[in-house]
Design a protein around this motif. Structure first.
Motif, PDB file in Angstrom:
ATOM      1  N   TYR A  89       0.835  -1.203   0.000  1.00 38.09           N
ATOM      2  CA  TYR A  89       0.000   0.000   0.000  1.00 38.09           C
ATOM      3  C   TYR A  89       0.866   1.249   0.000  1.00 38.09           C
ATOM      4  N   SER A  90       1.925   1.264   0.814  1.00 38.55           N
ATOM      5  CA  SER A  90       2.795   2.438   0.870  1.00 38.55           C
ATOM      6  C   SER A  90       3.537   2.643  -0.446  1.00 38.55           C
ATOM      7  N   ILE A  91       3.929   1.550  -1.096  1.00 41.90           N
ATOM      8  CA  ILE A  91       4.596   1.659  -2.394  1.00 41.90           C
ATOM      9  C   ILE A  91       3.612   2.198  -3.432  1.00 41.90           C
ATOM     10  N   ALA A  92       2.383   1.705  -3.408  1.00 41.59           N
ATOM     11  CA  ALA A  92       1.376   2.129  -4.382  1.00 41.59           C
ATOM     12  C   ALA A  92       0.987   3.588  -4.195  1.00 41.59           C
ATOM     13  N   LYS A  93       1.018   4.096  -2.982  1.00 43.35           N
ATOM     14  CA  LYS A  93       0.652   5.484  -2.716  1.00 43.35           C
ATOM     15  C   LYS A  93       1.779   6.453  -3.044  1.00 43.35           C
ATOM     16  N   ASN A  94       2.980   5.940  -3.267  1.00 39.59           N
ATOM     17  CA  ASN A  94       4.142   6.779  -3.572  1.00 39.59           C
ATOM     18  C   ASN A  94       3.937   7.463  -4.925  1.00 39.59           C
ATOM     19  N   PRO A  95       4.017   8.798  -4.995  1.00 37.61           N
ATOM     20  CA  PRO A  95       3.809   9.503  -6.264  1.00 37.61           C
ATOM     21  C   PRO A  95       4.816   9.116  -7.355  1.00 37.61           C
ATOM     22  N   ASP A  96       6.036   8.822  -6.976  1.00 36.77           N
ATOM     23  CA  ASP A  96       7.039   8.409  -7.963  1.00 36.77           C
ATOM     24  C   ASP A  96       6.661   7.080  -8.601  1.00 36.77           C
ATOM     25  N   THR A  97       6.189   6.153  -7.783  1.00 36.24           N
ATOM     26  CA  THR A  97       5.765   4.849  -8.290  1.00 36.24           C
ATOM     27  C   THR A  97       4.558   4.997  -9.201  1.00 36.24           C
ATOM     28  N   GLN A  98       3.631   5.868  -8.827  1.00 38.15           N
ATOM     29  CA  GLN A  98       2.450   6.099  -9.652  1.00 38.15           C
ATOM     30  C   GLN A  98       2.836   6.694 -11.000  1.00 38.15           C
ATOM     31  N   ALA A  99       3.774   7.633 -10.987  1.00 39.94           N
ATOM     32  CA  ALA A  99       4.222   8.255 -12.241  1.00 39.94           C
ATOM     33  C   ALA A  99       4.909   7.224 -13.134  1.00 39.94           C
TER      34      ALA A  99
END
Length: 75
Positions: A27-37
């Motif tokens: 969840y924390s990885i998925a919420k990371n804006p860099d990961t989303q980008a």
């Protein structure tokens, strides 16, 4: 028999803790804006590649290549 039950219960508790920790990390990885980008960029690249591979020009090139291979096999 009691030892087996207690071992099974301990294993279930341990698995539950590990599952919660893994879920929280994901969840924390998925919420990371860099990961989303990064995921959005990969999605856009995939869409471009699909459009290029399924375009009429690509289909025609595939047909031509298939004909050349077919002729080469006949020789």
């Amino acid at each position: 028999m009691a030892k087996k039950v207690s071992k099974a219960a301990a294993l279930l508790k341990d698995t539950k803790v590990k599952a919660k920790a893994s879920g929280a990390k994901l969840y924390s990885i998925a919420k990371n804006p860099d990961t989303q980008a990064k995921a959005k960029k990969l999605l856009e690249d995939g869409k471009k590649m699909y459009r290029a591979a399924s375009s009429p020009e690509a289909k025609e090139a595939y047909r031509q290549a298939a004909e050349i291979i077919k002729k080469a096999r006949k020789k």
